[in-house]
Design a protein around this motif. Structure first.
Motif, PDB file in Angstrom:
ATOM      1  N   LEU A  86      10.761  11.135   1.312  1.00 32.98           N
ATOM      2  CA  LEU A  86      11.224  11.256   2.693  1.00 32.98           C
ATOM      3  C   LEU A  86      11.714  12.665   3.001  1.00 32.98           C
ATOM      4  O   LEU A  86      11.467  13.185   4.100  1.00 32.98           O
ATOM      5  CB  LEU A  86      12.320  10.230   2.976  1.00 32.98           C
ATOM      6  N   LEU A  87      12.381  13.291   2.050  1.00 32.77           N
ATOM      7  CA  LEU A  87      12.849  14.661   2.234  1.00 32.77           C
ATOM      8  C   LEU A  87      11.676  15.616   2.415  1.00 32.77           C
ATOM      9  O   LEU A  87      11.686  16.475   3.296  1.00 32.77           O
ATOM     10  CB  LEU A  87      13.714  15.090   1.044  1.00 32.77           C
ATOM     11  N   GLU A  88      10.655  15.428   1.599  1.00 34.04           N
ATOM     12  CA  GLU A  88       9.473  16.286   1.706  1.00 34.04           C
ATOM     13  C   GLU A  88       8.782  16.104   3.061  1.00 34.04           C
ATOM     14  O   GLU A  88       8.325  17.069   3.665  1.00 34.04           O
ATOM     15  CB  GLU A  88       8.496  15.975   0.578  1.00 34.04           C
ATOM     16  N   ALA A  89       8.726  14.885   3.547  1.00 30.93           N
ATOM     17  CA  ALA A  89       8.034  14.610   4.805  1.00 30.93           C
ATOM     18  C   ALA A  89       8.818  15.064   6.032  1.00 30.93           C
ATOM     19  O   ALA A  89       8.227  15.512   7.013  1.00 30.93           O
ATOM     20  CB  ALA A  89       7.732  13.118   4.928  1.00 30.93           C
ATOM     21  N   THR A  90      10.143  14.944   5.983  1.00 29.98           N
ATOM     22  CA  THR A  90      10.933  15.154   7.192  1.00 29.98           C
ATOM     23  C   THR A  90      11.912  16.318   7.123  1.00 29.98           C
ATOM     24  O   THR A  90      12.420  16.742   8.159  1.00 29.98           O
ATOM     25  CB  THR A  90      11.752  13.896   7.517  1.00 29.98           C
ATOM     26  N   GLY A  91      12.221  16.770   5.919  1.00 24.75           N
ATOM     27  CA  GLY A  91      13.251  17.793   5.780  1.00 24.75           C
ATOM     28  C   GLY A  91      14.655  17.235   5.914  1.00 24.75           C
ATOM     29  O   GLY A  91      15.629  17.981   5.952  1.00 24.75           O
ATOM     30  N   GLU A  92      14.786  15.928   5.973  1.00 23.11           N
ATOM     31  CA  GLU A  92      16.088  15.260   6.124  1.00 23.11           C
ATOM     32  C   GLU A  92      16.431  14.501   4.848  1.00 23.11           C
ATOM     33  O   GLU A  92      15.577  13.845   4.257  1.00 23.11           O
ATOM     34  CB  GLU A  92      16.049  14.251   7.279  1.00 23.11           C
ATOM     35  N   ARG A  93      17.689  14.569   4.447  1.00 32.49           N
ATOM     36  CA  ARG A  93      18.166  13.791   3.309  1.00 32.49           C
ATOM     37  C   ARG A  93      18.546  12.402   3.821  1.00 32.49           C
ATOM     38  O   ARG A  93      19.434  12.257   4.661  1.00 32.49           O
ATOM     39  CB  ARG A  93      19.359  14.474   2.656  1.00 32.49           C
ATOM     40  N   ALA A  94      17.858  11.402   3.325  1.00 31.90           N
ATOM     41  CA  ALA A  94      18.068  10.030   3.795  1.00 31.90           C
ATOM     42  C   ALA A  94      19.240   9.371   3.065  1.00 31.90           C
ATOM     43  O   ALA A  94      19.449   9.595   1.875  1.00 31.90           O
ATOM     44  CB  ALA A  94      16.805   9.208   3.567  1.00 31.90           C
ATOM     45  N   ALA A  95      19.967   8.554   3.796  1.00 31.59           N
ATOM     46  CA  ALA A  95      20.941   7.649   3.190  1.00 31.59           C
ATOM     47  C   ALA A  95      20.166   6.384   2.832  1.00 31.59           C
ATOM     48  O   ALA A  95      19.431   5.847   3.662  1.00 31.59           O
ATOM     49  CB  ALA A  95      22.053   7.319   4.178  1.00 31.59           C
ATOM     50  N   ILE A  96      20.287   5.933   1.597  1.00 28.98           N
ATOM     51  CA  ILE A  96      19.517   4.776   1.141  1.00 28.98           C
ATOM     52  C   ILE A  96      20.464   3.712   0.615  1.00 28.98           C
ATOM     53  O   ILE A  96      21.343   3.999  -0.201  1.00 28.98           O
ATOM     54  CB  ILE A  96      18.486   5.178   0.064  1.00 28.98           C
ATOM     55  N   ARG A  97      20.249   2.498   1.082  1.00 31.17           N
ATOM     56  CA  ARG A  97      21.020   1.341   0.618  1.00 31.17           C
ATOM     57  C   ARG A  97      20.041   0.316   0.075  1.00 31.17           C
ATOM     58  O   ARG A  97      19.031   0.026   0.714  1.00 31.17           O
ATOM     59  CB  ARG A  97      21.826   0.745   1.765  1.00 31.17           C
ATOM     60  N   ALA A  98      20.360  -0.251  -1.082  1.00 36.23           N
ATOM     61  CA  ALA A  98      19.506  -1.271  -1.692  1.00 36.23           C
ATOM     62  C   ALA A  98      20.320  -2.547  -1.870  1.00 36.23           C
ATOM     63  O   ALA A  98      21.480  -2.493  -2.287  1.00 36.23           O
ATOM     64  CB  ALA A  98      18.970  -0.782  -3.031  1.00 36.23           C
ATOM     65  N   PHE A  99      19.700  -3.668  -1.538  1.00 34.25           N
ATOM     66  CA  PHE A  99      20.355  -4.975  -1.611  1.00 34.25           C
ATOM     67  C   PHE A  99      19.456  -5.937  -2.375  1.00 34.25           C
ATOM     68  O   PHE A  99      18.235  -5.893  -2.233  1.00 34.25           O
ATOM     69  CB  PHE A  99      20.540  -5.590  -0.210  1.00 34.25           C
ATOM     70  N   THR A 100      20.051  -6.829  -3.116  1.00 29.03           N
ATOM     71  CA  THR A 100      19.274  -7.940  -3.660  1.00 29.03           C
ATOM     72  C   THR A 100      19.586  -9.175  -2.821  1.00 29.03           C
ATOM     73  O   THR A 100      20.705  -9.365  -2.350  1.00 29.03           O
ATOM     74  CB  THR A 100      19.579  -8.208  -5.148  1.00 29.03           C
ATOM     75  N   LEU A 101      18.565  -9.987  -2.633  1.00 20.64           N
ATOM     76  CA  LEU A 101      18.674 -11.186  -1.812  1.00 20.64           C
ATOM     77  C   LEU A 101      18.917 -12.413  -2.676  1.00 20.64           C
ATOM     78  O   LEU A 101      18.496 -12.455  -3.830  1.00 20.64           O
ATOM     79  CB  LEU A 101      17.380 -11.371  -1.014  1.00 20.64           C
ATOM     80  N   ASP A 102      19.548 -13.389  -2.124  1.00 19.28           N
ATOM     81  CA  ASP A 102      19.751 -14.659  -2.810  1.00 19.28           C
ATOM     82  C   ASP A 102      18.420 -15.417  -2.784  1.00 19.28           C
ATOM     83  O   ASP A 102      17.972 -15.845  -1.720  1.00 19.28           O
ATOM     84  CB  ASP A 102      20.851 -15.453  -2.104  1.00 19.28           C
ATOM     85  N   PRO A 103      17.766 -15.593  -3.930  1.00 24.03           N
ATOM     86  CA  PRO A 103      16.456 -16.244  -3.930  1.00 24.03           C
ATOM     87  C   PRO A 103      16.497 -17.689  -3.434  1.00 24.03           C
ATOM     88  O   PRO A 103      15.500 -18.190  -2.917  1.00 24.03           O
ATOM     89  CB  PRO A 103      15.998 -16.170  -5.393  1.00 24.03           C
ATOM     90  N   ASP A 104      17.631 -18.368  -3.564  1.00 18.58           N
ATOM     91  CA  ASP A 104      17.722 -19.744  -3.087  1.00 18.58           C
ATOM     92  C   ASP A 104      17.852 -19.817  -1.561  1.00 18.58           C
ATOM     93  O   ASP A 104      17.515 -20.830  -0.965  1.00 18.58           O
ATOM     94  CB  ASP A 104      18.920 -20.454  -3.732  1.00 18.58           C
ATOM     95  N   ALA A 105      18.312 -18.742  -0.943  1.00 17.91           N
ATOM     96  CA  ALA A 105      18.499 -18.736   0.506  1.00 17.91           C
ATOM     97  C   ALA A 105      17.378 -17.992   1.216  1.00 17.91           C
ATOM     98  O   ALA A 105      17.298 -18.020   2.440  1.00 17.91           O
ATOM     99  CB  ALA A 105      19.838 -18.090   0.848  1.00 17.91           C
ATOM    100  N   TYR A 106      16.501 -17.340   0.462  1.00 18.30           N
ATOM    101  CA  TYR A 106      15.427 -16.550   1.055  1.00 18.30           C
ATOM    102  C   TYR A 106      14.210 -17.406   1.330  1.00 18.30           C
ATOM    103  O   TYR A 106      13.720 -18.124   0.450  1.00 18.30           O
ATOM    104  CB  TYR A 106      15.048 -15.394   0.109  1.00 18.30           C
ATOM    105  N   ILE A 107      13.728 -17.373   2.571  1.00 17.90           N
ATOM    106  CA  ILE A 107      12.574 -18.183   2.974  1.00 17.90           C
ATOM    107  C   ILE A 107      11.558 -17.252   3.616  1.00 17.90           C
ATOM    108  O   ILE A 107      11.900 -16.384   4.410  1.00 17.90           O
ATOM    109  CB  ILE A 107      12.996 -19.267   3.990  1.00 17.90           C
ATOM    110  N   VAL A 108      10.289 -17.436   3.269  1.00 18.26           N
ATOM    111  CA  VAL A 108       9.205 -16.660   3.859  1.00 18.26           C
ATOM    112  C   VAL A 108       8.170 -17.632   4.418  1.00 18.26           C
ATOM    113  O   VAL A 108       7.746 -18.551   3.730  1.00 18.26           O
ATOM    114  CB  VAL A 108       8.516 -15.751   2.811  1.00 18.26           C
TER     115      VAL A 108
END
Length: 110
Positions: A86-108
């Motif tokens: 993202l930095l290479e593409a935009t010249g901006e330093r991105a803030a990144i947040r990563a989350f894990t989901l509860d597999p029992d509550a996740y529906i697709v």
């Protein structure tokens, strides 16, 4: 099953937003490789937002289902690689947040 949302502040120039959009295939390749998933399980989106002037102009959220091999170190490493793309593409330093989901509550529904 990475779900990735890139929030891009409206003040970022159109040309850099277009370069960001052009990197999406590379971003998906990175996610597939790092998290060992097929491309059909990825969902990527770029959303233009209006944020506060003192916030990062690019903010990324990654949501994953937990797996034993998706260690904290692996997720951090993938986020750092993503930040580099993202930095290479935009010249901006991105803030990144990563989350894990509860597999029992996740529906697709497809």
């Amino acid at each position: 099953m990475p779900l990735l949302t890139i929030h891009v502040d409206q003040t970022i120039e159109t040309e850099r937003k277009e370069r960001l959009a052009e990197t999406l295939p590379s971003v998906r390749d990175l996610l597939c490789r790092e998290f060992n998933v097929d491309a059909s399980f990825c969902q990527l989106a770029v959303i233009e937002v209006r944020g506060l002037a003192d916030q990062a102009r690019i903010a990324v959220e990654i949501r994953l289902l937990p797996k034993p091999e998706r260690t904290r170190d692996l997720i951090i490493s993938a986020c750092e690689k993503l930040r580099g793309i993202l930095l290479e593409a935009t010249g901006e330093r991105a803030a990144i947040r990563a989350f894990t989901l509860d597999p029992d509550a996740y529906i697709v529904l497809r």
